[in-house]
Design a protein around this motif. Structure first.
Motif, PDB file in Angstrom:
ATOM      1  N   VAL A  76     -15.060  36.738 -19.536  1.00 11.79           N
ATOM      2  CA  VAL A  76     -13.612  36.666 -19.329  1.00 11.79           C
ATOM      3  C   VAL A  76     -12.939  36.084 -20.566  1.00 11.79           C
ATOM      4  CG1 VAL A  76     -11.813  35.484 -17.994  1.00 11.79           C
ATOM      5  CG2 VAL A  76     -13.740  36.568 -16.827  1.00 11.79           C
ATOM      6  N   HIS A  77     -13.535  35.031 -21.109  1.00 12.33           N
ATOM      7  CA  HIS A  77     -12.965  34.391 -22.296  1.00 12.33           C
ATOM      8  C   HIS A  77     -12.949  35.364 -23.475  1.00 12.33           C
ATOM      9  CE1 HIS A  77     -11.876  31.159 -24.981  1.00 12.33           C
ATOM     10  NE2 HIS A  77     -12.884  31.466 -25.778  1.00 12.33           N
ATOM     11  N   ALA A  78     -14.039  36.106 -23.645  1.00 14.42           N
ATOM     12  CA  ALA A  78     -14.113  37.069 -24.746  1.00 14.42           C
ATOM     13  C   ALA A  78     -13.086  38.173 -24.552  1.00 14.42           C
ATOM     14  CB  ALA A  78     -15.519  37.656 -24.833  1.00 14.42           C
ATOM     15  N   LYS A  79     -12.901  38.618 -23.300  1.00 19.31           N
ATOM     16  CA  LYS A  79     -11.914  39.664 -23.005  1.00 19.31           C
ATOM     17  C   LYS A  79     -10.512  39.183 -23.346  1.00 19.31           C
ATOM     18  CE  LYS A  79     -10.814  42.898 -19.293  1.00 19.31           C
ATOM     19  NZ  LYS A  79     -11.069  43.231 -17.890  1.00 19.31           N
ATOM     20  N   GLU A  80     -10.187  37.958 -22.924  1.00 15.45           N
ATOM     21  CA  GLU A  80      -8.865  37.395 -23.230  1.00 15.45           C
ATOM     22  C   GLU A  80      -8.676  37.230 -24.730  1.00 15.45           C
ATOM     23  OE1 GLU A  80      -8.363  33.826 -20.993  1.00 15.45           O
ATOM     24  OE2 GLU A  80      -8.191  34.894 -19.079  1.00 15.45           O
ATOM     25  N   GLU A  81      -9.761  36.830 -25.391  1.00 12.03           N
ATOM     26  CA  GLU A  81      -9.700  36.656 -26.846  1.00 12.03           C
ATOM     27  C   GLU A  81      -9.412  37.994 -27.524  1.00 12.03           C
ATOM     28  OE1 GLU A  81      -9.732  34.407 -30.275  1.00 12.03           O
ATOM     29  OE2 GLU A  81      -9.955  33.683 -28.232  1.00 12.03           O
ATOM     30  N   ARG A  82     -10.084  39.060 -27.049  1.00  7.81           N
ATOM     31  CA  ARG A  82      -9.844  40.390 -27.617  1.00  7.81           C
ATOM     32  C   ARG A  82      -8.405  40.832 -27.354  1.00  7.81           C
ATOM     33  NH1 ARG A  82     -14.930  41.423 -25.402  1.00  7.81           N
ATOM     34  NH2 ARG A  82     -14.023  42.642 -23.703  1.00  7.81           N
ATOM     35  N   LYS A  83      -7.894  40.549 -26.147  1.00  5.00           N
ATOM     36  CA  LYS A  83      -6.511  40.894 -25.808  1.00  5.00           C
ATOM     37  C   LYS A  83      -5.546  40.196 -26.760  1.00  5.00           C
ATOM     38  CE  LYS A  83      -5.907  41.889 -20.896  1.00  5.00           C
ATOM     39  NZ  LYS A  83      -5.455  41.308 -19.637  1.00  5.00           N
TER      40      LYS A  83
END
Length: 160
Positions: free
Chosen positions: A103-110
């Motif tokens: 989730v953190h990586a996804k938010e970071e990519r966003k």
């Protein structure tokens, strides 16, 4: 004169004395023999008691060893269960950490994508304001006997 056992001559007395000594010696030997037999019997009985005590002690030691073995088995089983539970908890925690990382990586990519888009367009990020609350909210009005009213509305007093 012939010496006899009951005679009054000195030879007769000597013979009687020797006979008495021999009798005493025989009696002493008999007592000694009896004492030896009794001692042997006592020793035999003592050995028997020692064997019995040793047998009982061995049986108790065997019982204790068996009990200790069972206790050790139980302890090992408990330890194994505890290790399994800990392993399960560790797996759950690892899974939770992986999900959180995902989730953190996804938010970071966003965030990176959004920032790249802003930089590409050259405009400042929009600040969105929440919409104003509408003042014309109408609440449903039910009568207490209405079949379409929820149960809590049917049971309460009809104020109105």
């Amino acid at each position: 004169m012939i010496a006899t056992r009951e005679g009054s001559t000195p030879m007769g007395k000597l013979t009687t004395y020797r006979d008495k000594r021999a009798g005493l010696r025989a009696h002493a030997a008999a007592l000694k023999s009896t004492a030896m037999t009794e001692a042997k019997l006592a020793a035999k009985e003592t050995r028997k008691q020692a064997r019995e005590a040793h047998r009982v002690e061995l049986a108790e030691a065997k019982k204790r060893a068996k009990l200790e073995g069972k206790n050790a088995d139980r302890k090992a089983k408990r330890e194994e269960k505890r290790a399994e539970k800990q392993n399960k908890l560790d797996r759950k925690a690892a899974k939770r950490d992986r999900k959180a990382e995902k989730v953190h990586a996804k938010e970071e990519r966003k965030t990176i994508k959004r920032e790249a888009k802003i930089l590409a367009t050259g405009s400042s990020p929009r600040r969105s304001t929440p919409p104003a609350a509408s003042t014309s909210t109408s609440w449903p009005r039910w009568s207490s006997t209405s079949s379409r009213a929820p149960s809590w509305a049917r049971t309460t007093c009809n104020v109105g």
